[in-house]
Design a protein around this motif. Structure first.
Motif, PDB file in Angstrom:
ATOM      1  N   PRO A  95       0.999  -1.101   0.376  1.00 39.25           N
ATOM      2  CA  PRO A  95       0.190   0.537   0.580  1.00 39.25           C
ATOM      3  C   PRO A  95       1.189   1.432   0.155  1.00 39.25           C
ATOM      4  O   PRO A  95       2.260   1.216   0.578  1.00 39.25           O
ATOM      5  N   ALA A  96       0.282   2.737  -0.287  1.00 40.84           N
ATOM      6  CA  ALA A  96       1.056   3.370  -0.459  1.00 40.84           C
ATOM      7  C   ALA A  96       1.498   4.247   0.564  1.00 40.84           C
ATOM      8  O   ALA A  96       2.361   4.649   0.955  1.00 40.84           O
ATOM      9  N   GLU A  97       1.139   3.995   2.309  1.00 45.26           N
ATOM     10  CA  GLU A  97       1.478   3.934   3.086  1.00 45.26           C
ATOM     11  C   GLU A  97       2.314   3.047   4.048  1.00 45.26           C
ATOM     12  O   GLU A  97       1.231   1.835   3.437  1.00 45.26           O
ATOM     13  N   GLN A  98       3.654   3.375   3.652  1.00 45.13           N
ATOM     14  CA  GLN A  98       4.315   2.852   4.779  1.00 45.13           C
ATOM     15  C   GLN A  98       5.000   2.771   6.043  1.00 45.13           C
ATOM     16  O   GLN A  98       5.264   3.884   6.659  1.00 45.13           O
ATOM     17  N   SER A  99       5.326   2.311   7.167  1.00 40.29           N
ATOM     18  CA  SER A  99       5.956   2.962   7.829  1.00 40.29           C
ATOM     19  C   SER A  99       7.552   2.902   7.964  1.00 40.29           C
ATOM     20  O   SER A  99       8.089   1.465   6.962  1.00 40.29           O
ATOM     21  N   THR A 109      10.334  14.474   5.280  1.00 37.62           N
ATOM     22  CA  THR A 109       8.602  15.558   6.007  1.00 37.62           C
ATOM     23  C   THR A 109       8.827  16.326   5.881  1.00 37.62           C
ATOM     24  O   THR A 109       8.134  18.114   5.361  1.00 37.62           O
ATOM     25  N   ALA A 110       9.577  17.556   6.282  1.00 40.17           N
ATOM     26  CA  ALA A 110      10.320  18.699   6.408  1.00 40.17           C
ATOM     27  C   ALA A 110      10.616  19.580   5.147  1.00 40.17           C
ATOM     28  O   ALA A 110       9.506  20.685   4.644  1.00 40.17           O
ATOM     29  N   ILE A 111      10.570  18.798   4.023  1.00 33.94           N
ATOM     30  CA  ILE A 111      10.805  19.865   2.591  1.00 33.94           C
ATOM     31  C   ILE A 111       8.918  19.335   2.513  1.00 33.94           C
ATOM     32  O   ILE A 111       9.032  19.919   0.586  1.00 33.94           O
ATOM     33  N   ASP A 112       8.082  18.926   2.431  1.00 35.06           N
ATOM     34  CA  ASP A 112       6.787  18.648   2.016  1.00 35.06           C
ATOM     35  C   ASP A 112       6.627  17.436   1.498  1.00 35.06           C
ATOM     36  O   ASP A 112       6.040  18.132   0.320  1.00 35.06           O
ATOM     37  N   LEU A 113       7.881  16.561   1.142  1.00 35.20           N
ATOM     38  CA  LEU A 113       7.830  15.228   0.347  1.00 35.20           C
ATOM     39  C   LEU A 113       7.140  14.118   0.599  1.00 35.20           C
ATOM     40  O   LEU A 113       6.191  13.439   0.197  1.00 35.20           O
ATOM     41  N   VAL A 114       7.300  13.939   1.952  1.00 35.78           N
ATOM     42  CA  VAL A 114       6.809  12.795   2.664  1.00 35.78           C
ATOM     43  C   VAL A 114       5.855  13.151   3.778  1.00 35.78           C
ATOM     44  O   VAL A 114       5.898  14.165   4.011  1.00 35.78           O
ATOM     45  N   GLU A 115       4.309  12.847   4.161  1.00 37.79           N
ATOM     46  CA  GLU A 115       3.859  13.611   5.142  1.00 37.79           C
ATOM     47  C   GLU A 115       4.034  11.666   5.688  1.00 37.79           C
ATOM     48  O   GLU A 115       3.621  10.643   5.410  1.00 37.79           O
ATOM     49  N   LYS A 116       3.671  12.107   7.000  1.00 40.54           N
ATOM     50  CA  LYS A 116       3.674  10.427   8.169  1.00 40.54           C
ATOM     51  C   LYS A 116       2.170  11.228   7.876  1.00 40.54           C
ATOM     52  O   LYS A 116       1.496  11.975   8.659  1.00 40.54           O
ATOM     53  N   VAL A 117       1.811  10.435   8.643  1.00 40.62           N
ATOM     54  CA  VAL A 117       0.108   9.382   8.841  1.00 40.62           C
ATOM     55  C   VAL A 117      -0.135   8.331  10.402  1.00 40.62           C
ATOM     56  O   VAL A 117       0.813   7.776  10.128  1.00 40.62           O
ATOM     57  N   ARG A 118      -0.849   9.026  11.031  1.00 43.17           N
ATOM     58  CA  ARG A 118      -1.472   8.125  11.842  1.00 43.17           C
ATOM     59  C   ARG A 118      -2.954   7.820  11.818  1.00 43.17           C
ATOM     60  O   ARG A 118      -3.738   8.372  11.185  1.00 43.17           O
ATOM     61  N   ARG A 119      -2.503   6.340  11.665  1.00 43.86           N
ATOM     62  CA  ARG A 119      -3.993   5.960  11.609  1.00 43.86           C
ATOM     63  C   ARG A 119      -4.521   4.995  13.605  1.00 43.86           C
ATOM     64  O   ARG A 119      -4.004   5.226  14.516  1.00 43.86           O
ATOM     65  N   PRO A 120      -6.460   5.729  13.488  1.00 46.63           N
ATOM     66  CA  PRO A 120      -6.608   5.609  14.950  1.00 46.63           C
ATOM     67  C   PRO A 120      -6.359   4.411  15.228  1.00 46.63           C
ATOM     68  O   PRO A 120      -6.574   3.214  15.039  1.00 46.63           O
ATOM     69  N   GLY A 121      -5.587   4.335  17.051  1.00 50.04           N
ATOM     70  CA  GLY A 121      -5.575   3.232  17.716  1.00 50.04           C
ATOM     71  C   GLY A 121      -4.330   2.343  16.665  1.00 50.04           C
ATOM     72  O   GLY A 121      -4.353   1.449  17.603  1.00 50.04           O
ATOM     73  N   ASP A 122      -3.332   3.439  16.178  1.00 52.39           N
ATOM     74  CA  ASP A 122      -2.481   2.425  15.504  1.00 52.39           C
ATOM     75  C   ASP A 122      -1.019   3.607  15.970  1.00 52.39           C
ATOM     76  O   ASP A 122      -1.310   4.243  15.380  1.00 52.39           O
ATOM     77  N   ARG A 123      -0.262   2.822  17.171  1.00 50.39           N
ATOM     78  CA  ARG A 123       0.225   3.905  17.575  1.00 50.39           C
ATOM     79  C   ARG A 123       1.675   3.770  16.562  1.00 50.39           C
ATOM     80  O   ARG A 123       3.227   4.495  16.783  1.00 50.39           O
ATOM     81  N   THR A 124       1.763   3.174  15.401  1.00 53.50           N
ATOM     82  CA  THR A 124       3.118   2.821  14.552  1.00 53.50           C
ATOM     83  C   THR A 124       2.408   4.024  13.074  1.00 53.50           C
ATOM     84  O   THR A 124       1.406   4.538  12.863  1.00 53.50           O
ATOM     85  N   SER A 125       3.551   4.905  12.875  1.00 52.94           N
ATOM     86  CA  SER A 125       3.243   5.620  11.858  1.00 52.94           C
ATOM     87  C   SER A 125       3.433   5.549  11.138  1.00 52.94           C
ATOM     88  O   SER A 125       4.542   4.651  10.842  1.00 52.94           O
ATOM     89  N   TYR A 126       3.024   6.364   9.156  1.00 52.37           N
ATOM     90  CA  TYR A 126       2.785   5.474   8.715  1.00 52.37           C
ATOM     91  C   TYR A 126       3.364   6.838   7.806  1.00 52.37           C
ATOM     92  O   TYR A 126       3.218   7.766   7.859  1.00 52.37           O
ATOM     93  N   TYR A 127       3.958   6.639   6.706  1.00 51.35           N
ATOM     94  CA  TYR A 127       4.402   8.039   5.409  1.00 51.35           C
ATOM     95  C   TYR A 127       3.776   7.490   4.178  1.00 51.35           C
ATOM     96  O   TYR A 127       3.456   6.515   4.199  1.00 51.35           O
TER      97      TYR A 127
END
Length: 151
Positions: free
Chosen positions: A43-47, A70-88
Motif C-alpha cells: 500500500p501507499a502508506e508504509q511504516s 517530511t520537512a520539505i513536504d515531499l512525504v507526510e507522516k500519517v497516523r491511524r486511529p488506534g495504531d501507535r505506528t507512524s506511516y509515511y
C-alpha cells in the motif's frame, strides 16, 4: 513473472530513482531510495520498518532521512486511529511542490540577473551573457504561468 522477479524489478526501479536524486539533486542515495519506494509501494502508506526492510536500510539512517523528506513536504507522516505506528506516504502534491520550489529559485535568480543587467550596462559580452540567463528564466516563468499543472 514470479513474486521474486517482480520485487527485483521494483528495487531496480527504486535504484534508478535513487541515482537520479543523487546525480540531479545531490541527495544521499538512501533519500532517493525512500522516495522511490514510496512512489511505487503498495500500500501507499508504509511504516519506517516496512520501508527499511524493503530498501535494506538501517532504521537509524532511515529516521533522519524521513525527517528531511517530511520537512520539505515531499512525504507526510500519517497516523491511524488506534495504531501507535507512524506511516509515511508521498504527499498528493509533492511533485508540484518540487517544481514550484525550482521555479521560485529560478525566479530569485532572475531578479539577480535583472540587477546584473543594470550593472553591466546596455551592451557588450558581459551583458549578453547575463541577458541569455535572464531571457531563459523569463521564458521558463512564462511557460509555467501559461501551463499550470494538471490534476
Amino acid at each position: 513473472m514470479s513474486a521474486e522477479e517482480q520485487q527485483d524489478r521494483l528495487l531496480r526501479w527504486v535504484e534508478r530513482v535513487s541515482a537520479f536524486c543523487v546525480e540531479e539533486w545531490g541527495l544521499p542515495p538512501i533519500t532517493g531510495r525512500i522516495l522511490g519506494w514510496l512512489m511505487i509501494c503498495d500500500p501507499a502508506e508504509q511504516s519506517a520498518g516496512q520501508i527499511a526492510e524493503a530498501i535494506q536500510a538501517s532504521r537509524a539512517s532511515l529516521t533522519s532521512n524521513m525527517r528531511f523528506l517530511t520537512a520539505i513536504d515531499l512525504v507526510e507522516k500519517v497516523r491511524r486511529p488506534g495504531d501507535r505506528t507512524s506511516y509515511y506516504r508521498i504527499e498528493d502534491d509533492a511533485w508540484q511542490k518540487v517544481i514550484q520550489r525550482k521555479l521560485d529559485s529560478l525566479s530569485a535568480f532572475g531578479e539577480i540577473a535583472d540587477e546584473g543587467l543594470d550593472i553591466a550596462g546596455g551592451e557588450g559580452q558581459r551583458t549578453e551573457r547575463i541577458k541569455a540567463a535572464h531571457d531563459s528564466l523569463t521564458w521558463l516563468q512564462n511557460l509555467a504561468a501559461h501551463h499550470p499543472p494538471r490534476r
